[in-house]
Design a protein around this motif. Structure first.
Motif, PDB file in Angstrom:
ATOM      1  N   UNK A  54       0.832  -1.208   0.000  1.00  0.00           N
ATOM      2  CA  UNK A  54       0.000   0.000   0.000  1.00  0.00           C
ATOM      3  C   UNK A  54       0.866   1.258   0.000  1.00  0.00           C
ATOM      4  N   UNK A  55       1.933   1.248   0.799  1.00  0.00           N
ATOM      5  CA  UNK A  55       2.840   2.395   0.811  1.00  0.00           C
ATOM      6  C   UNK A  55       3.522   2.560  -0.547  1.00  0.00           C
ATOM      7  N   UNK A  56       3.866   1.443  -1.165  1.00  0.00           N
ATOM      8  CA  UNK A  56       4.479   1.502  -2.490  1.00  0.00           C
ATOM      9  C   UNK A  56       3.497   2.090  -3.503  1.00  0.00           C
ATOM     10  N   UNK A  57       2.222   1.710  -3.397  1.00  0.00           N
ATOM     11  CA  UNK A  57       1.237   2.228  -4.337  1.00  0.00           C
ATOM     12  C   UNK A  57       0.958   3.701  -4.086  1.00  0.00           C
ATOM     13  N   UNK A  58       0.954   4.114  -2.823  1.00  0.00           N
ATOM     14  CA  UNK A  58       0.799   5.534  -2.512  1.00  0.00           C
ATOM     15  C   UNK A  58       1.930   6.340  -3.137  1.00  0.00           C
ATOM     16  N   UNK A  59       3.150   5.837  -2.985  1.00  0.00           N
ATOM     17  CA  UNK A  59       4.299   6.528  -3.578  1.00  0.00           C
ATOM     18  C   UNK A  59       4.206   6.536  -5.098  1.00  0.00           C
ATOM     19  N   UNK A  60       3.716   5.445  -5.670  1.00  0.00           N
ATOM     20  CA  UNK A  60       3.577   5.367  -7.123  1.00  0.00           C
ATOM     21  C   UNK A  60       2.575   6.389  -7.636  1.00  0.00           C
ATOM     22  N   UNK A  61       1.421   6.513  -6.970  1.00  0.00           N
ATOM     23  CA  UNK A  61       0.410   7.464  -7.408  1.00  0.00           C
ATOM     24  C   UNK A  61       0.882   8.902  -7.234  1.00  0.00           C
ATOM     25  N   UNK A  62       1.680   9.168  -6.174  1.00  0.00           N
ATOM     26  CA  UNK A  62       2.268  10.501  -6.013  1.00  0.00           C
ATOM     27  C   UNK A  62       3.219  10.797  -7.163  1.00  0.00           C
ATOM     28  N   UNK A  63       4.015   9.812  -7.526  1.00  0.00           N
ATOM     29  CA  UNK A  63       4.928   9.958  -8.676  1.00  0.00           C
ATOM     30  C   UNK A  63       4.133  10.209  -9.951  1.00  0.00           C
ATOM     31  N   UNK A  64       3.050   9.446 -10.152  1.00  0.00           N
ATOM     32  CA  UNK A  64       2.232   9.612 -11.356  1.00  0.00           C
ATOM     33  C   UNK A  64       1.643  11.017 -11.436  1.00  0.00           C
ATOM     34  N   UNK A  65       1.183  11.541 -10.279  1.00  0.00           N
ATOM     35  CA  UNK A  65       0.593  12.880 -10.260  1.00  0.00           C
ATOM     36  C   UNK A  65       1.636  13.931 -10.645  1.00  0.00           C
ATOM     37  N   UNK A  66       2.835  13.795 -10.104  1.00  0.00           N
ATOM     38  CA  UNK A  66       3.894  14.743 -10.446  1.00  0.00           C
ATOM     39  C   UNK A  66       4.290  14.607 -11.906  1.00  0.00           C
ATOM     40  N   UNK A  67       4.299  13.388 -12.416  1.00  0.00           N
ATOM     41  CA  UNK A  67       4.619  13.165 -13.823  1.00  0.00           C
ATOM     42  C   UNK A  67       3.613  13.874 -14.728  1.00  0.00           C
ATOM     43  N   UNK A  68       2.323  13.832 -14.357  1.00  0.00           N
ATOM     44  CA  UNK A  68       1.305  14.512 -15.149  1.00  0.00           C
ATOM     45  C   UNK A  68       1.495  16.025 -15.092  1.00  0.00           C
ATOM     46  N   UNK A 173      10.786  18.377 -11.882  1.00  0.00           N
ATOM     47  CA  UNK A 173      11.716  17.303 -12.242  1.00  0.00           C
ATOM     48  C   UNK A 173      12.434  16.783 -11.011  1.00  0.00           C
ATOM     49  N   UNK A 174      12.857  17.700 -10.133  1.00  0.00           N
ATOM     50  CA  UNK A 174      13.526  17.288  -8.897  1.00  0.00           C
ATOM     51  C   UNK A 174      12.561  16.553  -7.972  1.00  0.00           C
ATOM     52  N   UNK A 175      11.325  17.034  -7.912  1.00  0.00           N
ATOM     53  CA  UNK A 175      10.304  16.380  -7.076  1.00  0.00           C
ATOM     54  C   UNK A 175      10.011  14.979  -7.597  1.00  0.00           C
ATOM     55  N   UNK A 176       9.917  14.841  -8.908  1.00  0.00           N
ATOM     56  CA  UNK A 176       9.657  13.530  -9.497  1.00  0.00           C
ATOM     57  C   UNK A 176      10.788  12.557  -9.169  1.00  0.00           C
ATOM     58  N   UNK A 177      12.014  13.040  -9.208  1.00  0.00           N
ATOM     59  CA  UNK A 177      13.155  12.190  -8.888  1.00  0.00           C
ATOM     60  C   UNK A 177      13.067  11.682  -7.444  1.00  0.00           C
ATOM     61  N   UNK A 178      12.715  12.580  -6.527  1.00  0.00           N
ATOM     62  CA  UNK A 178      12.598  12.173  -5.125  1.00  0.00           C
ATOM     63  C   UNK A 178      11.482  11.147  -4.952  1.00  0.00           C
ATOM     64  N   UNK A 179      10.357  11.361  -5.639  1.00  0.00           N
ATOM     65  CA  UNK A 179       9.242  10.421  -5.528  1.00  0.00           C
ATOM     66  C   UNK A 179       9.578   9.092  -6.192  1.00  0.00           C
ATOM     67  N   UNK A 180      10.328   9.129  -7.280  1.00  0.00           N
ATOM     68  CA  UNK A 180      10.786   7.885  -7.898  1.00  0.00           C
ATOM     69  C   UNK A 180      11.665   7.111  -6.934  1.00  0.00           C
ATOM     70  N   UNK A 181      12.569   7.799  -6.259  1.00  0.00           N
ATOM     71  CA  UNK A 181      13.436   7.138  -5.279  1.00  0.00           C
ATOM     72  C   UNK A 181      12.613   6.552  -4.138  1.00  0.00           C
ATOM     73  N   UNK A 182      11.539   7.246  -3.767  1.00  0.00           N
ATOM     74  CA  UNK A 182      10.676   6.744  -2.695  1.00  0.00           C
ATOM     75  C   UNK A 182       9.977   5.460  -3.124  1.00  0.00           C
ATOM     76  N   UNK A 261       1.401  -2.121 -16.962  1.00  0.00           N
ATOM     77  CA  UNK A 261       0.528  -1.095 -16.391  1.00  0.00           C
ATOM     78  C   UNK A 261       0.692  -1.048 -14.882  1.00  0.00           C
ATOM     79  N   UNK A 262       0.377   0.137 -14.301  1.00  0.00           N
ATOM     80  CA  UNK A 262       0.026   0.158 -12.895  1.00  0.00           C
ATOM     81  C   UNK A 262      -1.493   0.326 -12.828  1.00  0.00           C
ATOM     82  N   UNK A 263      -2.054   0.422 -11.617  1.00  0.00           N
ATOM     83  CA  UNK A 263      -3.517   0.348 -11.508  1.00  0.00           C
ATOM     84  C   UNK A 263      -4.222   1.470 -12.268  1.00  0.00           C
ATOM     85  N   UNK A 264      -3.817   2.713 -12.029  1.00  0.00           N
ATOM     86  CA  UNK A 264      -4.492   3.828 -12.686  1.00  0.00           C
ATOM     87  C   UNK A 264      -4.027   4.000 -14.122  1.00  0.00           C
TER      88      UNK A 264
END
Length: 387
Positions: A54-68, A173-182, A261-264
């Motif tokens: 669940x934590x991994x998916x939360x981090x993934x969706x945060x990354x996806x939002x920043x990517x958009x 871009x920097x925020x996305x990198x941090x979220x990717x690392x997360x 794919x991921x879920x969303x």
């Protein structure tokens, strides 16, 4: 190793010790079958493993939002840069026109005023006509100066906006990198936990989870929360048939197809293919799409899970959904109660149900719980989708 993982490793070790502990028996007695870890240990393991996912998916969706956001910011930066280039070209032309005007004024300069020239002219009417021409030229010259001034202001403003947009792009871009690392860190936590378990323990854990989902599904269906069979809209039918064609493809965080794919990523791409684009992330899908009661669910609608709306699936019908479940798993059909339900949304609230509808045929082994369709637990590959 973190405290959570250390505790889980200890739990797994206790479970393993329980499995491997010698039992006095006659030398001729046949060995007893491995009973597997005790249910209490499995419950602890499953709870903590699900929390890690669940934590991994939360981090993934945060990354996806920043990517958009980054995609939109890049487009805005490009737009401003193009506008700035046009403004600078216009400014260059304006400065050229003003330069030519200055040269003309210098070459035709005279100390005699237009009034004196009028008095000394042999043909006053001709002089008056010339005066009108001179006035028109003067106005054109004034317009040239004004265009230059306007071009300078516009270029300066666009340059300021372009710099601001670029700063925003760099920050995202920097925020996305941090979220990717997360995300990578969270997936490594999952991988570390799975590495502590034996094959028998993983099989027992999968069976334990499967039994829990079966019980949750029976309880949910018995509650009467779902209504009778409903027909999808034309768009919903297209979205549904798209996800069915993706069955068996691997989960990959941040992926939108066509190979994974991921879920969303699965749900957003399905509705994009249906001709009705929706937001990219599960949180935005929950926030911006029309919410509907579960009793009104029809195939193609989206089912959202967890209080933070961090997981989403597409409703298939008959209490089943199609989802990209988690790292190490594949797109598959699952019971609607496989995760804690938050609610449902409809991407096309004005879509009319089809008059005739034949559900898409599913490939063998696609349903969660079957011997072929249930993924069990496999270690994720955290770095495979790092961007």
């Amino acid at each position: 190793m973190s405290g959570t993982l250390l505790r889980l490793a200890c739990t797994a070790a206790v479970a393993a010790a329980t499995v491997l502990a010698p039992v006095p028996a006659p030398a001729t007695a046949a060995p007893k079958p491995d009973p597997g870890p005790p249910p209490a240990s499995l419950a602890y393991l499953l709870t903590d493993l699900q929390q890690l996912y669940r934590k991994a998916e939360q981090a993934t969706e945060a990354y996806n939002a920043t990517e958009e956001k980054l995609k939109k910011q890049r487009a805005e930066t490009d737009r401003l840069n193009r506008a700035l280039a046009r403004a600078r070209l216009s400014l260059h032309d304006s400065r050229g026109a003003v330069g030519r005007l200055a040269r003309q004024q210098y070459q035709g300069s005279s100390d005699i005023s237009p009034y004196v020239r009028l008095l000394l002219a042999r043909d006053p009417q001709h002089a008056i006509d010339q005066g009108h021409v001179i006035g028109r030229i003067a106005r054109e010259r004034a317009d040239t100066i004004n265009r230059l001034t306007g071009s300078e202001r516009k270029a300066d403003e666009l340059a300021r906006k372009a710099r601001k947009a670029l700063d925003g792009q760099l920050a995202l871009t920097e925020r996305r990198k941090k979220e990717r690392d997360q995300v990578v860190k969270r997936l490594h936590d999952v991988e570390d936990l799975l590495a502590t378990l034996s094959r028998d323990q993983l099989a027992a854990l999968s069976a334990f989870e499967r039994n829990g989902i079966t019980k949750a599904q029976k309880k949910f269906m018995a509650s009467g929360a779902l209504s009778s069979v409903r027909r999808p809209s034309a768009e919903g039918d297209r979205a549904l048939r798209y996800v069915v064609r993706q069955l068996g493809k691997p989960y990959e965080w941040g992926a939108e197809g066509p190979k994974s794919y991921d879920c969303s990523g699965l749900t957003s791409q399905a509705w994009a293919e249906a001709g009705a684009p929706i937001p990219r992330t599960s949180q935005e899908q929950w926030k911006r799409l029309k919410r509907i009661p579960l009793a009104e669910l029809r195939p193609g609608d989206l089912v959202v899970y967890f209080p933070e709306a961090t997981h989403v699936a597409l409703y298939l019908g008959d209490g089943m959904v199609v989802q990209a479940p988690r790292p190490g798993a594949k797109v598959k059909v699952s019971p609607i109660a496989a995760n804690p339900l938050l609610g449902a949304v409809r991407p096309d609230p004005s879509g009319k149900p089809l008059r005739r509808y034949a559900p898409p045929k599913l490939p063998g082994g696609a349903t969660d719980g079957s011997d072929k369709g249930y993924d069990g637990y496999a270690a994720p590959a955290p770095d495979s989708s790092a961007r």
